[in-house]
Design an enzyme around this catalytic site. Sequence first.
Site, short mmCIF file in Angstrom:
data_model
loop_
_atom_site.label_atom_id
_atom_site.label_comp_id
_atom_site.label_asym_id
_atom_site.label_seq_id
_atom_site.Cartn_x
_atom_site.Cartn_y
_atom_site.Cartn_z
N SER A 48 0.82 -1.21 0.00
CA SER A 48 0.00 0.00 0.00
C SER A 48 0.85 1.25 0.00
CB SER A 48 -0.86 0.06 1.26
OG SER A 48 -1.80 -0.97 1.27
N HIS A 108 -0.46 -2.23 -7.62
CA HIS A 108 -1.32 -1.93 -6.46
C HIS A 108 -2.79 -2.01 -6.82
CE1 HIS A 108 -2.50 1.07 -3.08
NE2 HIS A 108 -2.55 -0.16 -2.65
N GLU A 139 -2.64 0.63 -9.79
CA GLU A 139 -1.50 1.53 -9.94
C GLU A 139 -0.26 0.68 -10.26
OE1 GLU A 139 -2.61 5.08 -6.75
OE2 GLU A 139 -1.57 3.31 -6.01
N ASN A 165 -3.30 6.39 -2.10
CA ASN A 165 -3.08 6.42 -0.64
C ASN A 165 -2.42 7.69 -0.15
OD1 ASN A 165 -4.36 4.06 -0.08
ND2 ASN A 165 -2.53 2.78 -0.21
N1 CAA Z 1 -16.87 -9.39 -5.16
C1 CAA Z 1 -17.42 -9.24 -6.37
N2 CAA Z 1 -18.13 -8.15 -6.73
C2 CAA Z 1 -18.30 -7.20 -5.78
C3 CAA Z 1 -17.75 -7.30 -4.49
C4 CAA Z 1 -17.00 -8.45 -4.19
N3 CAA Z 1 -16.43 -8.65 -3.01
N4 CAA Z 1 -18.08 -6.20 -3.79
C5 CAA Z 1 -18.82 -5.43 -4.60
N5 CAA Z 1 -18.94 -6.04 -5.80
C6 CAA Z 1 -19.63 -5.51 -6.99
C7 CAA Z 1 -21.13 -5.72 -6.91
O1 CAA Z 1 -21.50 -6.99 -7.39
C8 CAA Z 1 -21.64 -4.60 -7.79
O2 CAA Z 1 -21.43 -4.90 -9.17
P1 CAA Z 1 -22.37 -4.29 -10.34
O3 CAA Z 1 -22.23 -2.80 -10.27
O4 CAA Z 1 -21.83 -4.89 -11.59
O5 CAA Z 1 -23.76 -4.75 -9.98
C9 CAA Z 1 -20.69 -3.46 -7.47
O6 CAA Z 1 -19.47 -4.08 -7.00
C10 CAA Z 1 -21.24 -2.54 -6.40
O7 CAA Z 1 -21.58 -3.33 -5.27
P2 CAA Z 1 -22.97 -3.23 -4.50
O8 CAA Z 1 -24.03 -2.66 -5.39
O9 CAA Z 1 -23.25 -4.52 -3.81
O10 CAA Z 1 -22.65 -2.30 -3.28
P3 CAA Z 1 -22.20 -0.82 -3.28
O11 CAA Z 1 -22.76 -0.06 -4.41
O12 CAA Z 1 -22.44 -0.41 -1.89
O13 CAA Z 1 -20.61 -0.92 -3.53
C11 CAA Z 1 -18.38 -1.02 -2.87
C12 CAA Z 1 -19.76 -1.64 -2.70
C13 CAA Z 1 -17.89 -1.23 -4.30
C14 CAA Z 1 -17.47 -1.73 -1.90
C15 CAA Z 1 -18.51 0.53 -2.55
O14 CAA Z 1 -19.07 0.71 -1.28
C16 CAA Z 1 -17.19 1.26 -2.63
O15 CAA Z 1 -16.72 1.61 -3.69
N6 CAA Z 1 -16.59 1.51 -1.42
C17 CAA Z 1 -15.33 2.22 -1.35
C18 CAA Z 1 -14.21 1.22 -1.56
C19 CAA Z 1 -12.87 1.89 -1.59
O16 CAA Z 1 -12.70 3.08 -1.42
N7 CAA Z 1 -11.83 1.05 -1.80
C20 CAA Z 1 -10.48 1.50 -1.79
C21 CAA Z 1 -9.91 1.22 -0.42
S1 CAA Z 1 -8.26 1.82 -0.30
C22 CAA Z 1 -7.34 0.59 -0.96
O17 CAA Z 1 -7.81 -0.43 -1.39
C23 CAA Z 1 -5.87 0.85 -1.06
C24 CAA Z 1 -5.03 0.49 0.08
O18 CAA Z 1 -3.85 0.25 -0.18
C25 CAA Z 1 -5.50 0.43 1.47
P1 NAD Z 2 -4.58 -9.62 5.22
O1 NAD Z 2 -4.16 -9.48 6.63
O2 NAD Z 2 -6.03 -9.76 4.89
O3 NAD Z 2 -3.84 -10.88 4.55
C1 NAD Z 2 -2.45 -11.07 4.61
C2 NAD Z 2 -2.19 -12.56 4.36
O4 NAD Z 2 -0.78 -12.71 4.16
C3 NAD Z 2 -2.59 -13.45 5.52
O5 NAD Z 2 -3.40 -14.51 5.04
C4 NAD Z 2 -1.26 -13.99 6.07
O6 NAD Z 2 -1.34 -15.30 6.57
C5 NAD Z 2 -0.41 -13.95 4.79
N1 NAD Z 2 1.04 -13.96 5.01
C6 NAD Z 2 1.75 -13.32 5.98
N2 NAD Z 2 3.06 -13.58 5.80
C7 NAD Z 2 3.18 -14.40 4.71
C8 NAD Z 2 4.27 -15.00 4.03
N3 NAD Z 2 5.54 -14.83 4.43
N4 NAD Z 2 4.00 -15.77 2.94
C9 NAD Z 2 2.73 -15.96 2.50
N5 NAD Z 2 1.66 -15.40 3.13
C10 NAD Z 2 1.90 -14.63 4.22
O7 NAD Z 2 -3.93 -8.38 4.45
P2 NAD Z 2 -4.48 -7.61 3.14
O8 NAD Z 2 -5.44 -6.56 3.56
O9 NAD Z 2 -4.85 -8.61 2.11
O10 NAD Z 2 -3.15 -6.85 2.70
C11 NAD Z 2 -2.12 -7.50 2.01
C12 NAD Z 2 -1.22 -6.48 1.35
O11 NAD Z 2 -2.00 -5.69 0.43
C13 NAD Z 2 -0.55 -5.49 2.31
O12 NAD Z 2 0.70 -5.15 1.78
C14 NAD Z 2 -1.50 -4.29 2.25
O13 NAD Z 2 -0.87 -3.08 2.59
C15 NAD Z 2 -1.90 -4.31 0.77
N6 NAD Z 2 -3.18 -3.68 0.46
C16 NAD Z 2 -4.24 -3.78 1.33
C17 NAD Z 2 -5.46 -3.20 0.99
C18 NAD Z 2 -6.66 -3.28 1.91
O14 NAD Z 2 -7.63 -2.55 1.67
N7 NAD Z 2 -6.67 -4.14 2.90
C19 NAD Z 2 -5.59 -2.55 -0.25
C20 NAD Z 2 -4.50 -2.49 -1.13
C21 NAD Z 2 -3.28 -3.06 -0.75
#
Ligand code: CAA
Ligand code: NAD
Length: 338
Positions: free
Chosen positions: A163, A186, A198, A236
């Site tokens: 991330s 990403h 990304e 992010n």
């Molecule tokens: N598997 C398969 N399809 C899924 C799904 C899943 N787990 N979750 C949602 N979907 C699909 C649905 O089937 C639906 O598809 P259609 O448009 O083709 O019908 C679509 O996604 C929208 O889903 P819903 O209508 O059920 O629900 P919603 O409109 O409330 O959307 C959501 C759900 C897509 C999760 C929405 O709430 C959303 O976009 N949330 C924000 C998510 C976000 O910001 N993600 C980024 C997080 S940051 C990150 O990932 C980076 C990091 O490194 C931490």
């Molecule tokens: P998670 O905690 O759901 O899953 C991590 C998995 O990795 C676990 O099943 C754990 O057992 C496994 N693991 C740990 N060490 C390992 C190893 N040495 N070999 C194989 N498997 C191992 O975490 P997550 O949310 O899926 O995040 C995974 C990565 O993706 C992180 O780098 C996170 O920053 C990134 N990421 C997370 C998100 C999010 O929304 N959660 C979005 C984008 C990117």
Amino acid sequence: MLSSISRASAMSTSRNTLNAAAATRLSSIQRHLSTTPSAREGKIERLTVFGAGLMGAGIAQVGAQSGLKVVLSDVTDKALENGLNIIQKSLARVAKKKSPDDIEGFTSKILKNIETTTDAGKAVEQSDLVIEAIIESIKVKRDLFGFLDSKAKSDCIFATNTSSLSVTEIAESCSKERQEKFAGLHFFNPVPAMKLVEIIRTSQTSTSTYEALKEVTLRMNKSPVTCNDTPGFIVNRLLVPYLLESIRMVERGDATPEDIDTAMELGAGYPMGPFKLLDFVGLDTTSYISQGWRDKAEAGQISKELVQPIELLDKLVKEGKLGRKSGEGFYKVSHMIE
Ligand code: CAA
Ligand code: NAD
């Protein structure tokens, strides 16, 4: 000043121009991909995903849906079972739309493309592309890639789904040759629904590696964007400070998580407010990201104020309240979106 009709029409023209520009760019990327000779001998056909958690399961699923042969690897059978569970639930959701008359057939056809193993060396033996989605720890990621370097084929591409860690520092756990075949890839949560990927290019990532990653991303039906190896990449860098500031608002007693979520959903049009999103992403992952960024702040790469430690976040993580994956975070499981 433009009237609302002519302003709307100007906006629609500029949107059309943007859409046309995007379409031209996409077709030029596709043309470029089909005519540029690649240093790789063949197309990516075999994908290995490390980590069967939220992200790894999603990446394995979209890989399998796009016809790749996928090996999903984790450290325990229980973790692999958890990953397969996530995939099965998600596939059932996709099948309801794509193949409502044969949900079972649709799901089992895609599941046939996925094998699982806890043997990391075996997992990469035949792989063309490794995508790592394990815990957000630089040490654990470097240890894994360092080990895999001698196990994988010399032309296998390595990618990390980190991330916010430095892709360059992770890649440096591998040989010079592999560093040319190393990049960030990403994905976003939930992977099957979020269209963006990304691609993070380090100074060592070769053009053919970058192009192969772009091509496989498009095959997975995702939209790639490109970013330098800078803290948080694009999304992010903007999203995480917002999430952390929302926790500080609660700590200061300015508003409740529920009201902040309602405000951002109804007032800013976000699909989820910050607390629903924090529970969705995982509080442990958010905490790892901000810890990692504190080192970058020390090195002057990012502003210190953005990543000051937050007691409330640390407390919840210590208590095992990690969000959706543990059943409770800011919200209890009954309030959580599946
Ligand atoms: N598997 C398969 N399809 C899924 C799904 C899943 N787990 N979750 C949602 N979907 C699909 C649905 O089937 C639906 O598809 P259609 O448009 O083709 O019908 C679509 O996604 C929208 O889903 P819903 O209508 O059920 O629900 P919603 O409109 O409330 O959307 C959501 C759900 C897509 C999760 C929405 O709430 C959303 O976009 N949330 C924000 C998510 C976000 O910001 N993600 C980024 C997080 S940051 C990150 O990932 C980076 C990091 O490194 C931490
Ligand atoms: P998670 O905690 O759901 O899953 C991590 C998995 O990795 C676990 O099943 C754990 O057992 C496994 N693991 C740990 N060490 C390992 C190893 N040495 N070999 C194989 N498997 C191992 O975490 P997550 O949310 O899926 O995040 C995974 C990565 O993706 C992180 O780098 C996170 O920053 C990134 N990421 C997370 C998100 C999010 O929304 N959660 C979005 C984008 C990117």
